[in-house]
Design a protein around this motif. Structure first.
Motif, PDB file in Angstrom:
ATOM      1  N   UNK A 167       8.351 -31.327 -36.943  1.00 38.42           N
ATOM      2  CA  UNK A 167       7.586 -30.134 -36.574  1.00 38.42           C
ATOM      3  C   UNK A 167       7.270 -29.328 -37.834  1.00 38.42           C
ATOM      4  N   UNK A 168       6.001 -29.234 -38.152  1.00 35.19           N
ATOM      5  CA  UNK A 168       5.592 -28.472 -39.341  1.00 35.19           C
ATOM      6  C   UNK A 168       5.266 -27.023 -39.016  1.00 35.19           C
ATOM      7  N   UNK A 169       5.231 -26.669 -37.729  1.00 35.46           N
ATOM      8  CA  UNK A 169       4.867 -25.313 -37.288  1.00 35.46           C
ATOM      9  C   UNK A 169       3.506 -24.888 -37.844  1.00 35.46           C
ATOM     10  N   UNK A 170       2.649 -25.886 -38.105  1.00 34.61           N
ATOM     11  CA  UNK A 170       1.296 -25.641 -38.632  1.00 34.61           C
ATOM     12  C   UNK A 170       1.307 -24.897 -39.961  1.00 34.61           C
ATOM     13  N   UNK A 171       2.388 -25.053 -40.707  1.00 36.05           N
ATOM     14  CA  UNK A 171       2.473 -24.418 -42.024  1.00 36.05           C
ATOM     15  C   UNK A 171       1.539 -25.128 -42.996  1.00 36.05           C
ATOM     16  N   UNK A 172       0.644 -24.407 -43.645  1.00 36.61           N
ATOM     17  CA  UNK A 172      -0.327 -25.042 -44.559  1.00 36.61           C
ATOM     18  C   UNK A 172       0.360 -25.825 -45.680  1.00 36.61           C
ATOM     19  N   UNK A 173      -0.101 -27.045 -45.908  1.00 37.90           N
ATOM     20  CA  UNK A 173       0.369 -27.849 -47.034  1.00 37.90           C
ATOM     21  C   UNK A 173       1.594 -28.696 -46.779  1.00 37.90           C
ATOM     22  N   UNK A 174       2.233 -28.554 -45.630  1.00 40.00           N
ATOM     23  CA  UNK A 174       3.467 -29.298 -45.380  1.00 40.00           C
ATOM     24  C   UNK A 174       3.195 -30.800 -45.258  1.00 40.00           C
ATOM     25  N   UNK A 175       2.220 -31.160 -44.445  1.00 36.59           N
ATOM     26  CA  UNK A 175       1.912 -32.579 -44.242  1.00 36.59           C
ATOM     27  C   UNK A 175       1.544 -33.259 -45.553  1.00 36.59           C
ATOM     28  N   UNK A 176       0.828 -32.564 -46.411  1.00 34.69           N
ATOM     29  CA  UNK A 176       0.326 -33.181 -47.639  1.00 34.69           C
ATOM     30  C   UNK A 176       1.362 -33.238 -48.752  1.00 34.69           C
ATOM     31  N   UNK A 177       2.313 -32.315 -48.791  1.00 34.17           N
ATOM     32  CA  UNK A 177       3.161 -32.178 -49.983  1.00 34.17           C
ATOM     33  C   UNK A 177       4.657 -32.356 -49.740  1.00 34.17           C
ATOM     34  N   UNK A 178       5.075 -32.462 -48.498  1.00 32.14           N
ATOM     35  CA  UNK A 178       6.513 -32.526 -48.217  1.00 32.14           C
ATOM     36  C   UNK A 178       6.939 -33.915 -47.768  1.00 32.14           C
ATOM     37  N   UNK A 179       8.189 -34.234 -48.032  1.00 31.74           N
ATOM     38  CA  UNK A 179       8.824 -35.430 -47.493  1.00 31.74           C
ATOM     39  C   UNK A 179       9.491 -35.073 -46.164  1.00 31.74           C
ATOM     40  N   UNK A 180       9.547 -36.040 -45.269  1.00 33.50           N
ATOM     41  CA  UNK A 180      10.262 -35.876 -44.007  1.00 33.50           C
ATOM     42  C   UNK A 180      11.427 -36.865 -43.982  1.00 33.50           C
ATOM     43  N   UNK A 181      12.299 -36.700 -43.007  1.00 31.69           N
ATOM     44  CA  UNK A 181      13.460 -37.581 -42.913  1.00 31.69           C
ATOM     45  C   UNK A 181      13.682 -37.968 -41.453  1.00 31.69           C
ATOM     46  N   UNK A 182      12.744 -38.784 -40.945  1.00 31.14           N
ATOM     47  CA  UNK A 182      12.822 -39.235 -39.559  1.00 31.14           C
ATOM     48  C   UNK A 182      12.945 -40.750 -39.439  1.00 31.14           C
ATOM     49  N   UNK A 183      12.444 -41.470 -40.431  1.00 27.45           N
ATOM     50  CA  UNK A 183      12.391 -42.922 -40.376  1.00 27.45           C
ATOM     51  C   UNK A 183      13.046 -43.523 -41.618  1.00 27.45           C
ATOM     52  N   UNK A 184      13.308 -44.824 -41.552  1.00 26.32           N
ATOM     53  CA  UNK A 184      13.873 -45.528 -42.701  1.00 26.32           C
ATOM     54  C   UNK A 184      12.923 -45.441 -43.894  1.00 26.32           C
ATOM     55  N   UNK A 185      11.617 -45.574 -43.620  1.00 27.26           N
ATOM     56  CA  UNK A 185      10.630 -45.481 -44.696  1.00 27.26           C
ATOM     57  C   UNK A 185      10.666 -44.116 -45.371  1.00 27.26           C
ATOM     58  N   UNK A 186      10.931 -43.062 -44.607  1.00 24.79           N
ATOM     59  CA  UNK A 186      11.044 -41.721 -45.190  1.00 24.79           C
ATOM     60  C   UNK A 186      12.200 -41.656 -46.180  1.00 24.79           C
ATOM     61  N   UNK A 187      13.349 -42.216 -45.789  1.00 23.27           N
ATOM     62  CA  UNK A 187      14.527 -42.189 -46.654  1.00 23.27           C
ATOM     63  C   UNK A 187      14.286 -42.978 -47.933  1.00 23.27           C
ATOM     64  N   UNK A 188      13.617 -44.116 -47.821  1.00 24.26           N
ATOM     65  CA  UNK A 188      13.328 -44.924 -49.009  1.00 24.26           C
ATOM     66  C   UNK A 188      12.361 -44.197 -49.940  1.00 24.26           C
ATOM     67  N   UNK A 189      11.395 -43.502 -49.365  1.00 24.82           N
ATOM     68  CA  UNK A 189      10.439 -42.759 -50.178  1.00 24.82           C
ATOM     69  C   UNK A 189      11.126 -41.612 -50.913  1.00 24.82           C
ATOM     70  N   UNK A 190      12.036 -40.916 -50.237  1.00 22.73           N
ATOM     71  CA  UNK A 190      12.785 -39.834 -50.888  1.00 22.73           C
ATOM     72  C   UNK A 190      13.611 -40.374 -52.038  1.00 22.73           C
TER      73      UNK A 190
END
Length: 572
Positions: A167-190
Motif C-alpha cells: 500500500x503506497x497510500x498514493x504517495x507521489x514517487x513511491x512506486x518509481x523510487x522505493x523497494x518493496x518486500x512482498x516477494x522473493x524477487x523483492x528481497x533479491x533486488x534489495x
C-alpha cells in the motif's frame, strides 16, 4: 456439482510465524495445447468430478492444497508463480542470512504427494465473472515462450485468496523510487541494491557528501517487516560489510520512519519499549511521528506530525513497508458484486464472499464481516422463547447458549473481559440488577448491548491465512456429509443448522526479531519473552513451519553457514 478455488497469499504479518504473504493470480498451463482468439475455449474437465480452481500459491492456497483430501475434486491451481515462498524469512534473504532458493518449494512437489487430481497453471487472473461462472486468465509473457496466451476456466465454486499488494497510500514517487518486500524477487533486488551502494560508495571519484548519501538506508514503516529488515540490515553492515568495506563503514546510516508514535504497535508495550531502546543503542535512527509525503530519486520529503515541519532526507536506498492494499483484479471483482466501497472482500464466518454462494475468499484479500448480535437480537430471543410467551427464564436459554457463543464469538470475548464464567452469569447479573425473576426482550437487549464492541478484524498475517486454508479444505472434505448432517450452530434467522462450524482463528503468538541474536515474542496468555533464548525459540518455530524437509535442511544449513563463514556479500 463443480468447484473452483481462487487462492492468494497473505500480507505483512508476524505471529508464531510472521507474514509477508502475497502471490496473486497467474496460471501455469502444463498442457501443450494451442489457443486461438481472444480467449480460447474453456479448459476441458472431467464433469464427473467437482472442479476446484485455486488462484495463488501463498499461505492460504498452499494450506488449502496440503489439507484437501477428498479425491472427488479436480483441482486447477492458478498462480503467477510456480512455488510457495516462506515469506516470514524474506528479511533474512535481503541480507544473505538465508538464500532465496532455501525458502521456496515448487507447487508441483507439494501437490504430487497428495495423490489427488491437481493441475498447476502459471498465468494471471484477469477477471472473475460471477454471473457466468468463468475465470479469465492470461499467461505471463515473462515466463512463457511465444507470447501471451488467453483462456478461460469454468467453475462451480471459487475461493479467492490472491493476497495483497504493498500500500503506497498514493504517495507521489513511491512506486518509481522505493523497494518493496512482498516477494522473493523483492528481497533479491534489495540485496543487490545494498551491495551496489557499498561498491559505488568506495569508488575514488565519490565525494564524502555523496558517499554519506549513498550509504543512507531508509526504511518506511515501523511494523514487524520494517523492524526486522532494519535489524537484519544493521547486523549485515556491522558483522560482515564493515570488514569488507572498512573505508565506508563510518558513513553508513540506517533510518526507520514511522508515522505513529511508536513502532510495533500491535505488540505488547514492553516489546515496543525494548525494541526502541535497542535500536537507539545500535545507532539506528528511529523517527516516529514522521509521515512521508513525497519520494524523489534522491530525497524523501517528510512532515512531522507534532510540529507540522517539512523535512528532506537524502538517501541511497528506500524500502517501503507500510501495510497492504487490494489487488486490481480483486478490486474489479468487488465492484462487480457491490463491494466497491470496501478495502477488502467481505466474507461471512464461513469464508464465503457476501452475496456469492459459490465463491470463497481467504488471506489478505479478504476480511470476515462478523455478524452483530444486536442485528439478530429478536431472532435469538424468539428461538429461545419456544412457548412464544414474550418472557424467558435463565433456564430457557440453556438450549441455545452454546449456539449463541459459537455463532457470535464476540460474546465469549466480552465474558472474559467482564470476568464472567459463562453466558448464564451474564444474564443473571443483569437479572439481579433489575430485581426480576424473568427476562424480557428489553432486559436481554441491555445485557448484550455492549457485546458487539468486542469485534475486531483479524490481522493480515501468514498465521491467519494458513489457518483459513486448512479450515476451508476440511469443509470441502466433509461437504457431502455435512449437506445431510449439518454440524454448525443453529440458524437464528431460519430453520435447521449451518452446514459447518464457523471459522475461528487461534492466535499462537508472534515474533519480532530485533537483531544481534535477540528476538521478542508475545505468546498466548500475554506471556512476553525477550532476548537470546527467544531467538533460539524463533529458530525452532520457523524451521518447524517450513513446508518440506528439503527447505528445512536448506534453511538450517544457511543458518549454520552464516554462523561459521558470515553472510554472502557477492552480487548475484
Amino acid at each position: 456439482m463443480s468447484l473452483v478455488l481462487l487462492i492468494t497469499s497473505c500480507s505483512t504479518c508476524h505471529l508464531l510465524y510472521s507474514g509477508l504473504c502475497s502471490g496473486g493470480g497467474l496460471l501455469a498451463f502444463s498442457d501443450a495445447r494451442p489457443f486461438h482468439g481472444a480467449y480460447a475455449d474453456a479448459i476441458p474437465v472431467d464433469h464427473k468430478k467437482k472442479r476446484v480452481v485455486v488462484l495463488g500459491t501463498g499461505w492460504a492456497g498452499t494450506s488449502f492444497l496440503k489439507n484437501l483430501k477428498d479425491p472427488s475434486y479436480e483441482v486447477q491451481v492458478v498462480s503467477p508463480r510456480n512455488y510457495f515462498a516462506f515469506t516470514p524469512l524474506l528479511p533474512s534473504v535481503t541480507c544473505g542470512t538465508v538464500e532465496a532458493r532455501s525458502i521456496v518449494e515448487p507447487v508441483r512437489n507439494i501437490v504430487k504427494k497428495k495423490g489427488l487430481d491437481v493441475q498447476f497453471r502459471e498465468a494471471e487472473c484477469l477477471q472473475i465473472d460471477a454471473v457466468n461462472k468463468k475465470v479469465y486468465c492470461r499467461s505471463s509473457p515473462d515466463n512463457n515462450l511465444g507470447g501471451e496466451q488467453n483462456f478461460t476456466v469454468d467453475y462451480d465454486y471459487v475461493v479467492i485468496a490472491m493476497g495483497a499488494r504493498s500500500n503506497t497510500f498514493n504517495t507521489p514517487g513511491v512506486e518509481e523510487n522505493c523497494h518493496f518486500l512482498k516477494e522473493v524477487e523483492d528481497a533479491q533486488k534489495i540485496r543487490r541494491t545494498v551491495i551496489d551502494c557499498f561498491e559505488k560508495a568506495t569508488l575514488p571519484s565519490i565525494s564524502e557528501e555523496e558517499r554519506k548519501k549513498i550509504l543512507h538506508f531508509v526504511i518506511v514503516g515501523g511494523g514487524p517487516t520494517g523492524v526486522e529488515f532494519a535489524a537484519e540490515l544493521h547486523d549485515f553492515v556491522t558483522e560482515d560489510l564493515a570488514k569488507l568495506y572498512p573505508t565506508a563503514k563510518d558513513d553508513v546510516k540506517i533510518t526507520l520512519l514511522e508515522a505513529a508514535d511508536h513502532i510495533l504497535n500491535m505488540f505488547d508495550k514492553r516489546i515496543t519499549a525494548f525494541a526502541e531502546e535497542k535500536f537507539q543503542r545500535d545507532g539506528i535512527d528511529l523517527k516516529t511521528g514522521s509521515m512521508v509525503v513525497k519520494v524523489t530519486d534522491s530525497e524523501i520529503s517528510t512532515k512531522e506530525r507534532a510540529t507540522g515541519e517539512n523535512k528532506s532526507i537524502p538517501y541511497g536506498m528506500v524500502v517501503w513497508s507500510t501495510g497492504i492494499g487490494t489487488r486490481p483484479v480483486v478490486m474489479d471483482f468487488m465492484k462487480q458484486i457491490g463491494q466497491g466501497n470496501r478495502r477488502a472482500l467481505a466474507t461471512d464466518e464461513w469464508l464465503r464472499v457476501e452475496g456469492c454462494d459459490n465463491i470463497y475468499a481467504l488471506g489478505d484479500c479478504a476480511t470476515i464481516n462478523q455478524r452483530r448480535v444486536m442485528e439478530d437480537i429478536m431472532a435469538i430471543f424468539s428461538k429461545a422463547d419456544k412457548n412464544q410467551s414474550g418472557t424467558l427464564t435463565v433456564a430457557d436459554f440453556k438450549d441455545v447458549i452454546k449456539d449463541i457463543c459459537e455463532r457470535y464469538p464476540q460474546v465469549e470475548i466480552y465474558l472474559k473481559r467482564k470476568q464472567l464464567k459463562n453466558f448464564v452469569n451474564l444474564l443473571k447479573n443483569y437479572q439481579g440488577n433489575a430485581q426480576k425473576e424473568i427476562i424480557d426482550i428489553e432486559l436481554f437487549k441491555e445485557a448484550l448491548s455492549e457485546v458487539d464492541a468486542q469485534m475486531k478484524n483479524l490481522p493480515a498475517t501468514a498465521q491467519v491465512a494458513a489457518q483459513q486454508g486448512a479450515y476451508l479444505a476440511n469443509c470441502f472434505n466433509r461437504m457431502e456429509r455435512c449437506e445431510t448432517y449439518p454440524e454448525g450452530p443453529l440458524r437464528f434467522r431460519g430453520s435447521g443448522r449451518h452446514r459447518f462450524h464457523p471459522f475461528r482463528y487461534k492466535h499462537l503468538g508472534q515474533f519480532a526479531p530485533l537483531g544481534g541474536e535477540q528476538t521478542a515474542a508475545q505468546l498466548p496468555g500475554d506471556w512476553v519473552s525477550i532476548g537470546h533464548s527467544t531467538q533460539w525459540l524463533w529458530y525452532s518455530v520457523y524451521a518447524s513451519k517450513l513446508v518440506s524437509w528439503r527447505t528445512r535442511m536448506l534453511v538450517i544449513s544457511d543458518w549454520g553457514r552464516r554462523f561459521i563463514f558470515g553472510r554472502d556479500s557477492s552480487r548475484i
